[in-house]
Design a protein around this motif. Structure first.
Motif, PDB file in Angstrom:
ATOM      1  N   ALA A 169      31.563  55.129  80.014  1.00  0.00           N
ATOM      2  CA  ALA A 169      33.009  55.338  80.119  1.00  0.00           C
ATOM      3  C   ALA A 169      33.381  56.801  79.896  1.00  0.00           C
ATOM      4  CB  ALA A 169      33.752  54.443  79.132  1.00  0.00           C
ATOM      5  N   VAL A 170      32.821  57.420  78.850  1.00  0.00           N
ATOM      6  CA  VAL A 170      33.192  58.815  78.588  1.00  0.00           C
ATOM      7  C   VAL A 170      32.673  59.735  79.684  1.00  0.00           C
ATOM      8  CG1 VAL A 170      33.384  58.482  76.095  1.00  0.00           C
ATOM      9  CG2 VAL A 170      31.208  59.217  77.059  1.00  0.00           C
ATOM     10  N   ASP A 171      31.519  59.405  80.252  1.00  0.00           N
ATOM     11  CA  ASP A 171      31.000  60.224  81.346  1.00  0.00           C
ATOM     12  C   ASP A 171      31.858  60.086  82.600  1.00  0.00           C
ATOM     13  OD1 ASP A 171      28.961  61.193  79.787  1.00  0.00           O
ATOM     14  OD2 ASP A 171      27.384  59.947  80.676  1.00  0.00           O
ATOM     15  N   ALA A 172      32.554  58.945  82.723  1.00  0.00           N
ATOM     16  CA  ALA A 172      33.389  58.699  83.909  1.00  0.00           C
ATOM     17  C   ALA A 172      34.871  58.932  83.625  1.00  0.00           C
ATOM     18  CB  ALA A 172      33.178  57.272  84.398  1.00  0.00           C
ATOM     19  N   VAL A 173      35.200  59.639  82.546  1.00  0.00           N
ATOM     20  CA  VAL A 173      36.604  59.766  82.142  1.00  0.00           C
ATOM     21  C   VAL A 173      37.468  60.396  83.226  1.00  0.00           C
ATOM     22  CG1 VAL A 173      36.218  61.981  80.969  1.00  0.00           C
ATOM     23  CG2 VAL A 173      38.160  60.542  80.309  1.00  0.00           C
ATOM     24  N   ARG A 174      36.949  61.334  83.977  1.00  0.00           N
ATOM     25  CA  ARG A 174      37.752  61.956  85.036  1.00  0.00           C
ATOM     26  C   ARG A 174      38.043  60.973  86.164  1.00  0.00           C
ATOM     27  NH1 ARG A 174      35.222  65.448  82.210  1.00  0.00           N
ATOM     28  NH2 ARG A 174      36.151  67.504  81.784  1.00  0.00           N
ATOM     29  N   GLU A 175      37.083  60.112  86.446  1.00  0.00           N
ATOM     30  CA  GLU A 175      37.305  59.071  87.460  1.00  0.00           C
ATOM     31  C   GLU A 175      38.368  58.093  86.982  1.00  0.00           C
ATOM     32  OE1 GLU A 175      34.810  55.678  89.993  1.00  0.00           O
ATOM     33  OE2 GLU A 175      33.797  56.894  88.462  1.00  0.00           O
ATOM     34  N   PHE A 176      38.305  57.706  85.714  1.00  0.00           N
ATOM     35  CA  PHE A 176      39.323  56.818  85.162  1.00  0.00           C
ATOM     36  C   PHE A 176      40.702  57.467  85.231  1.00  0.00           C
ATOM     37  CE2 PHE A 176      35.825  54.558  82.953  1.00  0.00           C
ATOM     38  CZ  PHE A 176      36.218  53.254  83.204  1.00  0.00           C
ATOM     39  N   ALA A 177      40.806  58.698  84.742  1.00  0.00           N
ATOM     40  CA  ALA A 177      42.106  59.368  84.637  1.00  0.00           C
ATOM     41  C   ALA A 177      42.774  59.551  85.996  1.00  0.00           C
ATOM     42  CB  ALA A 177      41.949  60.715  83.947  1.00  0.00           C
ATOM     43  N   ALA A 178      41.982  59.652  87.050  1.00  0.00           N
ATOM     44  CA  ALA A 178      42.534  59.860  88.384  1.00  0.00           C
ATOM     45  C   ALA A 178      42.822  58.550  89.116  1.00  0.00           C
ATOM     46  CB  ALA A 178      41.561  60.696  89.218  1.00  0.00           C
ATOM     47  N   HIS A 179      42.408  57.425  88.547  1.00  0.00           N
ATOM     48  CA  HIS A 179      42.549  56.142  89.237  1.00  0.00           C
ATOM     49  C   HIS A 179      43.986  55.646  89.153  1.00  0.00           C
ATOM     50  CE1 HIS A 179      41.812  51.978  90.441  1.00  0.00           C
ATOM     51  NE2 HIS A 179      40.612  52.372  90.850  1.00  0.00           N
ATOM     52  N   GLU A 180      44.465  55.058  90.238  1.00  0.00           N
ATOM     53  CA  GLU A 180      45.856  54.614  90.306  1.00  0.00           C
ATOM     54  C   GLU A 180      46.183  53.491  89.326  1.00  0.00           C
ATOM     55  OE1 GLU A 180      46.730  53.058  94.136  1.00  0.00           O
ATOM     56  OE2 GLU A 180      45.039  51.649  94.177  1.00  0.00           O
ATOM     57  N   LEU A 181      45.193  52.741  88.874  1.00  0.00           N
ATOM     58  CA  LEU A 181      45.431  51.635  87.953  1.00  0.00           C
ATOM     59  C   LEU A 181      45.287  52.043  86.487  1.00  0.00           C
ATOM     60  CD1 LEU A 181      43.613  48.663  89.736  1.00  0.00           C
ATOM     61  CD2 LEU A 181      45.986  49.407  89.953  1.00  0.00           C
ATOM     62  N   PHE A 182      44.820  53.231  86.233  1.00  0.00           N
ATOM     63  CA  PHE A 182      44.603  53.669  84.861  1.00  0.00           C
ATOM     64  C   PHE A 182      45.939  53.975  84.198  1.00  0.00           C
ATOM     65  CE2 PHE A 182      43.658  56.991  81.671  1.00  0.00           C
ATOM     66  CZ  PHE A 182      42.725  56.314  80.899  1.00  0.00           C
ATOM     67  N   ALA A 183      46.156  53.411  82.996  1.00  0.00           N
ATOM     68  CA  ALA A 183      47.438  53.594  82.301  1.00  0.00           C
ATOM     69  C   ALA A 183      47.277  54.186  80.913  1.00  0.00           C
ATOM     70  CB  ALA A 183      48.166  52.253  82.203  1.00  0.00           C
ATOM     71  N   GLY A 184      46.064  54.593  80.558  1.00  0.00           N
ATOM     72  CA  GLY A 184      45.832  55.194  79.263  1.00  0.00           C
ATOM     73  C   GLY A 184      44.652  54.557  78.558  1.00  0.00           C
ATOM     74  N   GLY A 185      44.368  55.027  77.351  1.00  0.00           N
ATOM     75  CA  GLY A 185      43.208  54.494  76.663  1.00  0.00           C
ATOM     76  C   GLY A 185      43.195  54.786  75.186  1.00  0.00           C
ATOM     77  N   TRP A 186      42.158  54.290  74.565  1.00  0.00           N
ATOM     78  CA  TRP A 186      41.836  54.537  73.168  1.00  0.00           C
ATOM     79  C   TRP A 186      40.395  55.012  73.095  1.00  0.00           C
ATOM     80  CZ3 TRP A 186      45.094  54.175  69.007  1.00  0.00           C
ATOM     81  CH2 TRP A 186      46.312  53.513  69.203  1.00  0.00           C
ATOM     82  N   ILE A 187      40.075  55.709  72.027  1.00  0.00           N
ATOM     83  CA  ILE A 187      38.694  56.129  71.786  1.00  0.00           C
ATOM     84  C   ILE A 187      38.171  55.367  70.583  1.00  0.00           C
ATOM     85  CG2 ILE A 187      37.173  58.074  71.260  1.00  0.00           C
ATOM     86  CD1 ILE A 187      39.350  59.902  72.478  1.00  0.00           C
ATOM     87  N   GLY A 188      36.972  54.816  70.715  1.00  0.00           N
ATOM     88  CA  GLY A 188      36.325  54.106  69.615  1.00  0.00           C
ATOM     89  C   GLY A 188      35.140  54.912  69.104  1.00  0.00           C
ATOM     90  N   PRO A 189      35.359  55.872  68.207  1.00  0.00           N
ATOM     91  CA  PRO A 189      34.285  56.792  67.812  1.00  0.00           C
ATOM     92  C   PRO A 189      33.112  56.127  67.108  1.00  0.00           C
ATOM     93  CG  PRO A 189      36.238  57.108  66.438  1.00  0.00           C
ATOM     94  CD  PRO A 189      36.640  56.204  67.546  1.00  0.00           C
ATOM     95  N   THR A 190      33.349  55.056  66.342  1.00  0.00           N
ATOM     96  CA  THR A 190      32.254  54.419  65.604  1.00  0.00           C
ATOM     97  C   THR A 190      31.232  53.816  66.559  1.00  0.00           C
ATOM     98  OG1 THR A 190      33.741  53.922  63.766  1.00  0.00           O
ATOM     99  CG2 THR A 190      31.680  52.697  63.871  1.00  0.00           C
ATOM    100  N   ASP A 191      31.695  53.041  67.536  1.00  0.00           N
ATOM    101  CA  ASP A 191      30.765  52.456  68.507  1.00  0.00           C
ATOM    102  C   ASP A 191      30.245  53.503  69.485  1.00  0.00           C
ATOM    103  OD1 ASP A 191      30.838  49.871  67.491  1.00  0.00           O
ATOM    104  OD2 ASP A 191      32.617  49.347  68.640  1.00  0.00           O
ATOM    105  N   LEU A 192      31.064  54.513  69.766  1.00  0.00           N
ATOM    106  CA  LEU A 192      30.629  55.545  70.706  1.00  0.00           C
ATOM    107  C   LEU A 192      29.455  56.334  70.152  1.00  0.00           C
ATOM    108  CD1 LEU A 192      30.869  57.152  73.286  1.00  0.00           C
ATOM    109  CD2 LEU A 192      32.707  58.500  72.225  1.00  0.00           C
ATOM    110  N   VAL A 193      29.495  56.680  68.864  1.00  0.00           N
ATOM    111  CA  VAL A 193      28.379  57.449  68.305  1.00  0.00           C
ATOM    112  C   VAL A 193      27.094  56.636  68.335  1.00  0.00           C
ATOM    113  CG1 VAL A 193      28.691  56.809  65.859  1.00  0.00           C
ATOM    114  CG2 VAL A 193      27.716  59.041  66.454  1.00  0.00           C
TER     115      VAL A 193
END
Length: 241
Positions: free
Chosen positions: A137-161
């Protein structure tokens, strides 16, 4: 481009009537109920939505999983937002959109539920927020941010690390978190991050995130720990008299 205003809310797996009442009285922006691996049910989420109806407090739910039937169940609670865990690709966001939208936009049945005002109005649909907690997901963040259906997000640092560690990239956590904030906020979308404590909620906004969330149980634990420590200090002082 509209910049979302800074917000502060709670994340909890214990949405008690007292807590929900306090949110209403104090005017907290939002609450995210954590139903992922916590045992929180859709009925409990529906109760929270009903208690906070008309209060101005937005109710979000971190859903247990991304299956269509699970998404539909929690969409029917009437929650304002569904936080999607373990997302890895834009295609999963697209599938979640179809599952939670009424025809012709999606495949959601017109069920009698809190969300449809018990079969009288089929217009309420939840905002879908991507939880950035996987490497994909973080590697694809630019794809998400540009997508017409994307409305925002949250970051989960504990699981991400942990996920970064599985890819031998654990040292990238801070950089990846900042990249997600910068990209999502730069595209004009809301992005949220848990705060270390209520007293440090402003640090999240200082990084550029628009939403800061405090884990309620962690905050209560810190308060009780301080009370226990104070008891020990008082006992020591009494012994010295």
């Amino acid at each position: 481009m509209n910049t979302p205003r800074p917000e502060v809310g709670l994340i909890t797996a214990d949405p008690t009537p007292t807590l929900l009442g306090l949110l209403d009285v104090l005017g907290v922006d939002s609450i995210v109920i954590d139903a992922e691996q916590t045992g929180i049910t859709a009925a409990q989420c529906t109760d929270a939505v009903q208690r906070l109806a008309g209060s101005g407090v937005r109710v979000g739910v971190r859903v247990p999983e991304l299956r269509d039937d699970c998404l539909l169940t929690f969409a029917n609670t009437g929650a304002d937002e569904l936080v999607l865990p373990r997302v890895r690709s834009v295609s999963e966001l697209e599938a979640a959109y179809r599952a939670t939208r009424f025809p012709p936009l999606g495949e959601r049945p017109r069920q009698v539920s809190r969300a449809s005002r018990y079969g009288t109005e089929y217009t309420h649909v939840p905002v879908l927020s991507v939880l950035f907690e996987t490497v994909e997901a973080v590697d694809a963040v630019r794809e998400f941010a540009a997508h017409e259906l994307f409305a925002g997000g949250w970051i989960g640092p504990t699981d991400l690390v942990d996920d970064l560690g599985r890819h031998d990239r654990a040292g990238e956590l801070d950089a990846r978190v900042q990249d997600v904030i910068d990209v999502v906020a730069g595209a004009g979308h809301p992005i949220g991050l848990p705060a270390p404590s209520a007293a440090r909620a402003g640090e999240v906004h200082a990084r550029g995130a628009s939403r800061s969330a405090i884990y309620w149980e962690r905050e209560v634990t810190a308060t009780l720990r301080a009370l226990v420590a104070a008891r020990g200090t008082e006992a020591q002082g009494s012994a010295q008299l």
